[in-house]
Design an enzyme around this catalytic site. Structure first.
Site, PDB file in Angstrom:
ATOM      1  N   ARG A  54     -14.892  -0.251  12.874  1.00  0.00           N
ATOM      2  CA  ARG A  54     -15.621   0.011  11.624  1.00  0.00           C
ATOM      3  C   ARG A  54     -17.018   0.539  11.928  1.00  0.00           C
ATOM      4  NH1 ARG A  54     -11.730  -3.357  10.495  1.00  0.00           N
ATOM      5  NH2 ARG A  54     -10.931  -3.635   8.363  1.00  0.00           N
ATOM      6  N   GLY A 102      -4.083   1.753  15.119  1.00  0.00           N
ATOM      7  CA  GLY A 102      -3.899   1.776  13.675  1.00  0.00           C
ATOM      8  C   GLY A 102      -5.201   1.973  12.923  1.00  0.00           C
ATOM      9  N   GLN A 149      -6.059  -1.704   5.723  1.00  0.00           N
ATOM     10  CA  GLN A 149      -6.842  -0.642   6.347  1.00  0.00           C
ATOM     11  C   GLN A 149      -6.911   0.600   5.461  1.00  0.00           C
ATOM     12  OE1 GLN A 149      -5.118  -0.014  10.222  1.00  0.00           O
ATOM     13  NE2 GLN A 149      -5.955  -1.909  11.065  1.00  0.00           N
ATOM     14  N   ASP A 197      -2.705 -11.720  11.787  1.00  0.00           N
ATOM     15  CA  ASP A 197      -2.629 -11.488  13.235  1.00  0.00           C
ATOM     16  C   ASP A 197      -2.369 -12.790  13.982  1.00  0.00           C
ATOM     17  OD1 ASP A 197      -2.901  -8.775  13.233  1.00  0.00           O
ATOM     18  OD2 ASP A 197      -5.002  -8.749  13.798  1.00  0.00           O
TER      19      ASP A 197
END
Length: 426
Positions: A27, A95, A171, A315
């Protein structure tokens, strides 16, 4: 290649240091590139994912200076403009880079070609690409529609709002939020779905740290970015990766020891910090000092089972699944049906690998149910998924005979995981 996990014969307290956060590093890379001036990012993660992101920014013409020894990256941004109006980039299996850079290029005037690994070609992109098309992006697909590789760019005829569904990946929303400044107009994003909103909260906080505030309307499920919003260049510190830290914290209950991961604190921007609450429920104790959080195993070394919703920190579904066989009752992990569409079908990876270990596990409507079992020797199939490799190393610390196939797929986010493991555990 095979990594043979060694059973820990004499467990001792663990002190570990993990790399910088992948989520925050990537980010920060995009926000710094969109800022006006030179930003310096400190404590960065260097891995396959971040290197693909860095290489892509360089290909797009951004001045980037990398110092891996100091874990620093300096980036000069041009206030939302891309230096080159045409380029070819490769996002590999990253990703975050795939979604974030696609949003940036899909909102920018120019013509950009994006390729990826075979693994990334199979991962969800359609919802993001549909939204970009509604915002004026022109996309030319080389093979399968809504999958890499493709050429993308925008004429600048933007819409004032767009809808995005996040059921397959948050995302998509984070990418649009960060890149919205490129349009330089008041812009509304309407959201459906609830998956991974802790990561969206991280995005919003980081945007605000760099000077851009998105107004959230939680009742309507929308976000507004005002015309004239601009990121300012910063010297920015990256937190340790909580996702990586959780593997070491999960060693505490199964080995019956105390674990400290340097630099991890409750005030973290990362949603995976909630995994520590799961460990609390399982019987662990937590203490925090100026240096970090310490996780201590239950005094009687019991590990409690139970039901947990991991939708906001999925995750860690693999991490929890890997220690579940050692619990004193069934472990049920809910809210994770979307992980079938990540680096691999992670539900299948959980059930297949637990089955190979002799552990009974079954799929539920939105997750898995795992029964207490004795772990037997087996080879762990990693499916080129870094989190499968690192998570399923954990049972081998307690039970003999666990072997990890293709262990160094973990270089995607934590390239020296096994070096750190051997240094602090054995």
């Amino acid at each position: 290649m095979i990594y043979k996990v060694k059973k820990v014969e004499k467990p001792h307290d663990i002190v570990a240091e993990v790399p910088g956060s992948k989520s925050i590093t990537n980010r920060a890379l995009l926000i710094a590139a969109l800022s006006k001036g030179r930003s310096v990012l400190k404590g960065c993660l260097f891995s396959d994912d971040s290197r693909h992101f860095i290489d892509a920014l360089i290909e797009l013409g951004f001045p980037v200076a990398v110092n891996e020894t100091k874990k620093e990256i300096a980036i000069t941004g041009f206030g939302g403009q891309i230096p080159k109006n045409s380029a070819s980039i490769d996002v590999g299996s990253a990703g975050t880079a795939a979604r974030f850079l696609t949003a940036l290029l899909g909102l920018s005037k120019g013509r950009y070609h994006i390729t990826s690994s075979e693994q990334m070609k199979k991962r969800p992109m359609k919802d993001l690409l549909l939204s970009l098309e509604k915002l004026g992006a022109v996309i030319e697909y080389e093979n399968e529609e809504y999958h890499f590789p493709f050429t993308i760019g925008n004429s600048g005829k933007y819409a004032d709002s767009v809808d995005i569904n996040v059921d397959k990946s948050s995302q998509f929303l984070s990418a649009l939020l960060i890149a919205a400044v490129v349009m330089n107009r008041t812009f509304t994003i309407n959201v459906t779905g609830t998956h991974g909103m802790a990561y969206v909260d991280m995005t919003l906080k980081m945007m605000e740290q760099f000077g851009v505030r998105a107004i959230s309307d939680k009742i309507k499920g929308s976000y507004i970015i005002a015309e004239g919003s601009e990121y300012r260049a910063l010297c920015y510190d990256i937190e340790p990766d909580i996702s990586a830290a959780c593997y070491f914290y999960a060693m505490s209950p199964i080995l019956g020891v105390k674990t400290r991961v340097i630099g991890v604190h409750r005030k973290s921007l990362q949603g995976d910090i909630a995994f520590l609450d799961v460990l609390l429920d399982m019987g662990c104790k937590l203490h925090e000092d100026e240096e970090s959080i310490i996780c201590e195993a239950s005094p009687d070394n019991r590990i409690h089972g139970g039901k947990w919703d991991l939708s906001s920190f999925s995750d860690q579904a693999l991490t929890l699944a890997a220690i579940a066989p050692f619990a004193d009752e069934v472990v049920e992990i809910n809210g994770i049906s979307h992980i079938k569409f990540q680096e691999c079908d992670r539900i299948n990876a959980i059930i297949t690998n637990l089955g190979a270990m002799g552990v009974k596990a079954e799929e539920t409507d939105d997750g898995v149910r795992i029964f207490p079992s004795k772990v037997k020797p087996c080879q762990i199939q990693t499916y080129e998924d870094h989190r499968v490799a690192m998570s399923f190393t954990l049972p081998g610390l307690v039970s003999d005979g666990i072997e990890i196939m293709d262990p160094y797929c973990c270089r995607k986010t934590f390239e020296n995981f096994y070096d750190v493991l051997e240094e602090c555990v054995y």
